[in-house]
Design an enzyme around this catalytic site. Structure first.
Site, PDB file in Angstrom:
ATOM      1  N   TRP A  80      61.163  68.333  21.259  1.00  0.00           N
ATOM      2  CA  TRP A  80      61.704  67.588  19.983  1.00  0.00           C
ATOM      3  C   TRP A  80      61.348  65.812  20.081  1.00  0.00           C
ATOM      4  O   TRP A  80      61.719  65.276  19.193  1.00  0.00           O
ATOM      5  CB  TRP A  80      63.113  67.800  19.870  1.00  0.00           C
ATOM      6  CG  TRP A  80      63.938  69.191  19.454  1.00  0.00           C
ATOM      7  CD1 TRP A  80      62.594  70.137  19.393  1.00  0.00           C
ATOM      8  CD2 TRP A  80      64.883  69.367  19.283  1.00  0.00           C
ATOM      9  NE1 TRP A  80      63.495  71.242  18.751  1.00  0.00           N
ATOM     10  CE2 TRP A  80      64.981  70.865  19.068  1.00  0.00           C
ATOM     11  CE3 TRP A  80      66.145  69.082  19.384  1.00  0.00           C
ATOM     12  CZ2 TRP A  80      65.956  71.639  18.759  1.00  0.00           C
ATOM     13  CZ3 TRP A  80      67.236  69.689  19.035  1.00  0.00           C
ATOM     14  CH2 TRP A  80      67.394  71.089  18.704  1.00  0.00           C
ATOM     15  N   HIS A 137      53.955  64.195  30.452  1.00  0.00           N
ATOM     16  CA  HIS A 137      53.570  64.151  28.919  1.00  0.00           C
ATOM     17  C   HIS A 137      52.690  62.840  28.715  1.00  0.00           C
ATOM     18  O   HIS A 137      52.932  61.795  29.238  1.00  0.00           O
ATOM     19  CB  HIS A 137      54.785  64.103  28.124  1.00  0.00           C
ATOM     20  CG  HIS A 137      54.254  64.444  26.556  1.00  0.00           C
ATOM     21  ND1 HIS A 137      53.801  63.637  25.879  1.00  0.00           N
ATOM     22  CD2 HIS A 137      54.413  65.796  26.118  1.00  0.00           C
ATOM     23  CE1 HIS A 137      53.472  64.074  24.592  1.00  0.00           C
ATOM     24  NE2 HIS A 137      53.858  65.653  24.581  1.00  0.00           N
ATOM     25  N   GLU A 146      52.697  61.004  26.414  1.00  0.00           N
ATOM     26  CA  GLU A 146      53.429  59.830  25.803  1.00  0.00           C
ATOM     27  C   GLU A 146      54.126  58.994  27.007  1.00  0.00           C
ATOM     28  O   GLU A 146      54.683  57.937  26.758  1.00  0.00           O
ATOM     29  CB  GLU A 146      54.425  60.272  24.604  1.00  0.00           C
ATOM     30  CG  GLU A 146      53.533  60.849  23.343  1.00  0.00           C
ATOM     31  CD  GLU A 146      54.023  61.881  22.443  1.00  0.00           C
ATOM     32  OE1 GLU A 146      55.479  62.077  22.661  1.00  0.00           O
ATOM     33  OE2 GLU A 146      53.436  62.181  21.895  1.00  0.00           O
ATOM     34  N   GLU A 181      47.394  69.938  27.409  1.00  0.00           N
ATOM     35  CA  GLU A 181      47.614  68.984  26.361  1.00  0.00           C
ATOM     36  C   GLU A 181      46.541  68.118  26.057  1.00  0.00           C
ATOM     37  O   GLU A 181      46.955  66.874  26.488  1.00  0.00           O
ATOM     38  CB  GLU A 181      48.922  68.454  26.199  1.00  0.00           C
ATOM     39  CG  GLU A 181      50.009  69.421  25.966  1.00  0.00           C
ATOM     40  CD  GLU A 181      51.351  68.798  25.529  1.00  0.00           C
ATOM     41  OE1 GLU A 181      51.836  69.344  24.258  1.00  0.00           O
ATOM     42  OE2 GLU A 181      51.740  67.688  25.678  1.00  0.00           O
ATOM     43  N   GLY A 206      49.820  65.947  17.948  1.00  0.00           N
ATOM     44  CA  GLY A 206      50.590  64.977  16.887  1.00  0.00           C
ATOM     45  C   GLY A 206      49.528  64.721  15.659  1.00  0.00           C
ATOM     46  O   GLY A 206      49.867  63.962  14.833  1.00  0.00           O
ATOM     47  N   SER A 219      49.024  70.219  18.419  1.00  0.00           N
ATOM     48  CA  SER A 219      49.046  70.426  16.969  1.00  0.00           C
ATOM     49  C   SER A 219      49.176  71.901  16.979  1.00  0.00           C
ATOM     50  O   SER A 219      48.395  72.518  16.259  1.00  0.00           O
ATOM     51  CB  SER A 219      47.743  69.967  16.552  1.00  0.00           C
ATOM     52  OG  SER A 219      47.788  68.683  16.309  1.00  0.00           O
ATOM     53  N   GLY A 232      55.301  70.592  19.535  1.00  0.00           N
ATOM     54  CA  GLY A 232      56.013  69.234  19.200  1.00  0.00           C
ATOM     55  C   GLY A 232      56.441  69.376  17.484  1.00  0.00           C
ATOM     56  O   GLY A 232      57.658  70.129  17.283  1.00  0.00           O
ATOM     57  N   GLY A 233      55.815  68.735  16.787  1.00  0.00           N
ATOM     58  CA  GLY A 233      55.944  68.799  15.454  1.00  0.00           C
ATOM     59  C   GLY A 233      56.719  69.918  14.743  1.00  0.00           C
ATOM     60  O   GLY A 233      57.537  70.257  14.062  1.00  0.00           O
TER      61      GLY A 233
END
Ligand code: PGA
Length: 227
Positions: free
Chosen positions: A9, A85, A87, A154, A160, A191, A212-213
């Site tokens: 999330w 990750h 990010e 990933e 994203g 994605s 994710g999204g």
């Protein structure tokens, strides 16, 4: 065979009420095994069979402002934890830090989900991608029992962006990671959506998905976890 589908999330939703509402709308009887990874601050107040964290710190206690330890996550009943990750790597997580975090998680019986793929580009062919991943896997898994770690491939350019990697490419990378590092389960992330999830899940060496999204949309995520 059941696959593992992990919802990341990230920094959403913005309120506890919305987070609890989202968790309550995700099926607990899905065809696949499902793990929800809400923001850390909500973990103690989300009711779902399998919970994961998005990161952790490697020290168990001490003067470490703003950190959350693997020990504290265990106390909340967390079973999985995403580590490395893209990010997190983008804001400074090094391979060495990631290795420490994985050790701390294993000591606390939490399953680490090691993400690799930071630094890859869409132009690279399979071998060039594997070259980038080699460094992240060797350093991240140094002196660790790889049979206890899940790896999520990933490619950073796919996260994203709405541009997923091809299933063929992801399958080849998964085979490499499984064979070379003896990793039992390799996930794909980047994605993933209701339109492409089934094809990834059909790949024999892809053990599941990191979403994710699309995991923030209950209807879409419920379809994905029941594929
Ligand atoms: P995305 O994110 O599904 O929104 O691309 C995946 C992830 O960052 O784990």
């Amino acid at each position: 065979m059941k696959k593992l589908i992990i919802a990341n999330w990230k920094l959403k939703p913005s309120t506890l009420k919305d987070a609890q509402g989202l968790a309550a709308s995700i099926s607990v009887k899905a065809k696949n095994t499902v793990v929800l990874c809400p923001p850390t601050i909500y973990l103690s107040q989300i009711d779902y069979p399998n919970l994961g964290a998005q990161d952790c710190f490697w020290q168990e206690k001490g003067a470490f402002t703003g950190q959350t330890s693997a020990l504290q996550l265990k106390d909340l009943g967390v079973k999985y934890c995403i580590i490395g990750h893209s990010e997190r790597r983008a804001v400074g997580d090094s391979d060495g830090m990631i290795n420490f975090k994985i050790r701390a998680l294993l000591e606390n019986k939490i399953i680490p989900v090691l993400c690799v793929g930071f630094g890859t580009t869409v132009e690279q062919d399979d071998l060039e991608v594997v070259d980038v991943l080699r460094g992240q896997l060797a350093a991240g898994l140094k002196d660790i029992d790889a049979s206890k770690v899940i790896v999520a491939y990933e490619p950073v350019w796919a996260i994203g962006t709405g541009k997923n990697a091809s299933c063929e490419h992801a399958e080849k990378v998964a085979i490499f990671i499984r064979n070379k590092y003896k990793i039992p389960k390799v996930l794909y992330g980047g994605s993933v959506n209701v339109g492409n999830a089934a094809e990834f899940l059909r790949q024999p060496n892809i053990g599941g998905l990191l979403v994710g999204g699309a995991s923030l949309n209950a209807k879409e995520f419920n379809s994905i976890i029941n594929m």
